[in-house]
Write an enzyme that holds these catalytic residues in place. Sequence first.
Site, PDB file in Angstrom:
ATOM      1  N   LEU A 103       1.293  40.638  22.058  1.00 26.60           N
ATOM      2  CA  LEU A 103       0.670  40.966  20.780  1.00 26.60           C
ATOM      3  C   LEU A 103       1.769  40.984  19.729  1.00 26.60           C
ATOM      4  O   LEU A 103       2.894  41.401  20.025  1.00 26.60           O
ATOM      5  CB  LEU A 103      -0.015  42.346  20.841  1.00 26.60           C
ATOM      6  N   ASP A 104       1.453  40.529  18.518  1.00 30.86           N
ATOM      7  CA  ASP A 104       2.436  40.550  17.442  1.00 30.86           C
ATOM      8  C   ASP A 104       2.904  41.977  17.168  1.00 30.86           C
ATOM      9  O   ASP A 104       2.221  42.950  17.511  1.00 30.86           O
ATOM     10  CB  ASP A 104       1.840  39.967  16.158  1.00 30.86           C
ATOM     11  N   LYS A 105       4.032  42.087  16.521  1.00 33.67           N
ATOM     12  CA  LYS A 105       4.617  43.395  16.202  1.00 33.67           C
ATOM     13  C   LYS A 105       3.639  44.305  15.472  1.00 33.67           C
ATOM     14  O   LYS A 105       3.547  45.502  15.747  1.00 33.67           O
ATOM     15  CB  LYS A 105       5.884  43.200  15.373  1.00 33.67           C
TER      16      LYS A 105
END
Length: 236
Positions: A103-105
């Site tokens: 998952l993106d930051k």
Amino acid sequence: MTRLDRYLSERENITRKEAKALIKAGKVKIDRETVLLSEYKLDEEASEVSIGERIIRYEKFVYIVMNKPSGVVCASEDKRDKTVFDILPEKLKRKGLFTAGRLDKDTTGLLIITNDGALSHRLLSPKHHVKKQYYIEGEGEAAENACERIKEGLSLGSLKLKPGELNIISSENEKTKALLTITEGKFHQVKRMMYEIGVEVTCLKRISFGNITLPEDLKEGQARLMSETEIKMLKA
């Protein structure tokens, strides 16, 4: 066959020095017999290892569910940012863990952490079409034909995406809330898809992965071992 001190270190999340101290102190038993040699070789699957009266259960694979918070990255280590492993409770840490997908930051929600490489491959393989659902909030109103376009499969430049499913919760006053279900995981795919239909994502949360739904009682930043029922659902 595995050395006893290594086995204890990995299962108890302690150092090899600490494991050796426990063994030397006569606190470790194998099949109910005290063992004083750190280099003793044991069969992980067949031997019963205990510290005092507590049996150390053999777990070849570990399955953890996390509600990932914003601001941490899905990496084993990072020089700039905290990782999901930095915030993982000590009692859950094992060697060889990794995230099943990323998952993106700034993306929150359901994250699966395991050491089962074969299962992770099946979950992420495009040919298995494992569904992932996201809750989205964004700036802008979705195009009138947004649902149809995503159902047909969007094109992002030369990249042709597989069909997805968009359910718009609300889209008015330049604000949109929606649920998006996809079976792929291209780079920033959800954000790019939404931008293509007129919405700039400001909040992105994964709420399901395959048969697993983000537990309602798991707060952001929290993680726990999956239940036997969840593991069966994950593998189904």
